[in-house]
Design a protein around this motif. Structure first.
Motif, mmCIF file in Angstrom:
data_model
loop_
_atom_site.group_PDB
_atom_site.id
_atom_site.type_symbol
_atom_site.label_atom_id
_atom_site.label_comp_id
_atom_site.label_asym_id
_atom_site.label_seq_id
_atom_site.Cartn_x
_atom_site.Cartn_y
_atom_site.Cartn_z
ATOM 1 N N MET A 1 0.853 -1.178 0.000
ATOM 2 C CA MET A 1 0.000 0.000 0.000
ATOM 3 C C MET A 1 0.895 1.236 0.000
ATOM 4 O O MET A 1 1.768 1.371 0.836
ATOM 5 C CB MET A 1 -0.897 -0.038 1.247
ATOM 6 N N ASP A 2 0.660 2.119 -0.943
ATOM 7 C CA ASP A 2 1.506 3.301 -1.009
ATOM 8 C C ASP A 2 1.006 4.378 -0.040
ATOM 9 O O ASP A 2 -0.019 4.227 0.619
ATOM 10 C CB ASP A 2 1.607 3.822 -2.439
ATOM 11 N N LYS A 3 1.745 5.463 0.024
ATOM 12 C CA LYS A 3 1.474 6.516 0.996
ATOM 13 C C LYS A 3 0.085 7.129 0.808
ATOM 14 O O LYS A 3 -0.627 7.359 1.783
ATOM 15 C CB LYS A 3 2.544 7.605 0.879
ATOM 16 N N ILE A 4 -0.301 7.372 -0.433
ATOM 17 C CA ILE A 4 -1.606 7.975 -0.694
ATOM 18 C C ILE A 4 -2.724 7.062 -0.208
ATOM 19 O O ILE A 4 -3.670 7.515 0.443
ATOM 20 C CB ILE A 4 -1.777 8.317 -2.193
ATOM 21 N N GLU A 5 -2.615 5.761 -0.504
ATOM 22 C CA GLU A 5 -3.657 4.822 -0.070
ATOM 23 C C GLU A 5 -3.749 4.759 1.450
ATOM 24 O O GLU A 5 -4.845 4.668 2.008
ATOM 25 C CB GLU A 5 -3.396 3.434 -0.642
ATOM 26 N N LYS A 6 -2.612 4.812 2.128
ATOM 27 C CA LYS A 6 -2.618 4.800 3.594
ATOM 28 C C LYS A 6 -3.303 6.042 4.147
ATOM 29 O O LYS A 6 -4.079 5.969 5.096
ATOM 30 C CB LYS A 6 -1.189 4.714 4.136
ATOM 31 N N GLU A 7 -3.016 7.196 3.532
ATOM 32 C CA GLU A 7 -3.636 8.431 4.001
ATOM 33 C C GLU A 7 -5.130 8.451 3.713
ATOM 34 O O GLU A 7 -5.918 8.924 4.532
ATOM 35 C CB GLU A 7 -2.930 9.633 3.380
ATOM 36 N N VAL A 8 -5.524 7.938 2.546
ATOM 37 C CA VAL A 8 -6.949 7.850 2.217
ATOM 38 C C VAL A 8 -7.654 6.944 3.218
ATOM 39 O O VAL A 8 -8.746 7.261 3.691
ATOM 40 C CB VAL A 8 -7.154 7.357 0.765
ATOM 41 N N LEU A 9 -7.057 5.817 3.555
ATOM 42 C CA LEU A 9 -7.641 4.912 4.534
ATOM 43 C C LEU A 9 -7.769 5.593 5.895
ATOM 44 O O LEU A 9 -8.800 5.477 6.565
ATOM 45 C CB LEU A 9 -6.808 3.635 4.655
ATOM 46 N N GLN A 10 -6.743 6.320 6.297
ATOM 47 C CA GLN A 10 -6.770 7.016 7.584
ATOM 48 C C GLN A 10 -7.888 8.064 7.620
ATOM 49 O O GLN A 10 -8.649 8.137 8.591
ATOM 50 C CB GLN A 10 -5.417 7.682 7.876
ATOM 51 N N VAL A 11 -8.013 8.855 6.563
ATOM 52 C CA VAL A 11 -9.067 9.869 6.504
ATOM 53 C C VAL A 11 -10.442 9.199 6.504
ATOM 54 O O VAL A 11 -11.353 9.647 7.204
ATOM 55 C CB VAL A 11 -8.887 10.777 5.262
ATOM 56 N N VAL A 37 -17.518 5.689 1.460
ATOM 57 C CA VAL A 37 -16.719 6.780 2.021
ATOM 58 C C VAL A 37 -15.292 6.701 1.478
ATOM 59 O O VAL A 37 -14.729 7.707 1.014
ATOM 60 C CB VAL A 37 -16.711 6.743 3.562
ATOM 61 N N TYR A 38 -14.708 5.509 1.506
ATOM 62 C CA TYR A 38 -13.335 5.315 1.014
ATOM 63 C C TYR A 38 -13.230 5.726 -0.459
ATOM 64 O O TYR A 38 -12.310 6.432 -0.847
ATOM 65 C CB TYR A 38 -12.911 3.856 1.191
ATOM 66 N N LYS A 39 -14.197 5.312 -1.269
ATOM 67 C CA LYS A 39 -14.161 5.617 -2.704
ATOM 68 C C LYS A 39 -14.254 7.121 -2.946
ATOM 69 O O LYS A 39 -13.535 7.660 -3.784
ATOM 70 C CB LYS A 39 -15.284 4.894 -3.435
ATOM 71 N N VAL A 40 -15.125 7.802 -2.222
ATOM 72 C CA VAL A 40 -15.264 9.248 -2.393
ATOM 73 C C VAL A 40 -13.971 9.958 -2.008
ATOM 74 O O VAL A 40 -13.500 10.850 -2.723
ATOM 75 C CB VAL A 40 -16.462 9.787 -1.572
ATOM 76 N N VAL A 41 -13.373 9.563 -0.896
ATOM 77 C CA VAL A 41 -12.113 10.186 -0.465
ATOM 78 C C VAL A 41 -11.017 9.908 -1.486
ATOM 79 O O VAL A 41 -10.289 10.820 -1.896
ATOM 80 C CB VAL A 41 -11.699 9.699 0.945
ATOM 81 N N LEU A 42 -10.898 8.664 -1.942
ATOM 82 C CA LEU A 42 -9.875 8.305 -2.928
ATOM 83 C C LEU A 42 -10.075 9.065 -4.235
ATOM 84 O O LEU A 42 -9.119 9.622 -4.788
ATOM 85 C CB LEU A 42 -9.879 6.796 -3.182
ATOM 86 N N ASP A 43 -11.304 9.113 -4.727
ATOM 87 C CA ASP A 43 -11.582 9.842 -5.967
ATOM 88 C C ASP A 43 -11.225 11.324 -5.837
ATOM 89 O O ASP A 43 -10.650 11.916 -6.745
ATOM 90 C CB ASP A 43 -13.052 9.702 -6.366
ATOM 91 N N THR A 44 -11.558 11.908 -4.698
ATOM 92 C CA THR A 44 -11.257 13.316 -4.460
ATOM 93 C C THR A 44 -9.754 13.565 -4.438
ATOM 94 O O THR A 44 -9.262 14.518 -5.058
ATOM 95 C CB THR A 44 -11.890 13.788 -3.135
ATOM 96 N N VAL A 45 -9.022 12.700 -3.768
ATOM 97 C CA VAL A 45 -7.564 12.844 -3.702
ATOM 98 C C VAL A 45 -6.945 12.685 -5.092
ATOM 99 O O VAL A 45 -6.074 13.470 -5.489
ATOM 100 C CB VAL A 45 -6.953 11.830 -2.710
ATOM 101 N N MET A 46 -7.419 11.707 -5.840
ATOM 102 C CA MET A 46 -6.863 11.461 -7.178
ATOM 103 C C MET A 46 -7.172 12.624 -8.123
ATOM 104 O O MET A 46 -6.320 13.018 -8.925
ATOM 105 C CB MET A 46 -7.386 10.147 -7.747
#
Length: 59
Positions: A1-11, A37-46
């Motif tokens: 899991m890369d840094k972005i995925e870890k941060e998305v999971l944390q948020v 929730v995870y998908k929305v956060v990930l999509d927003t970050v991407m």
């Protein structure tokens, strides 16, 4: 899991905790709500990452 995925999971976990505290999320609907929730956060970050990357290429 890369840094972005870890941060998305944390948020996403922090948002889930807030939903639990406000009684909008419970153990019975957690499996239905958390992936959304995870998908929305990930999509927003991407999307933000793509905007930043495209602005950097314009310079």
């Amino acid at each position: 899991m890369d840094k972005i995925e870890k941060e998305v999971l944390q948020v996403s976990k922090e948002i889930a905790v807030k939903f639990i505290e406000t009684q909008r999320l419970s153990p019975s609907n957690f499996s239905e709500i958390f992936p959304n929730v995870y998908k929305v956060v990930l999509d927003t970050v991407m999307q933000g990452h793509q905007i930043v990357s495209s602005e950097g290429q314009k310079k």
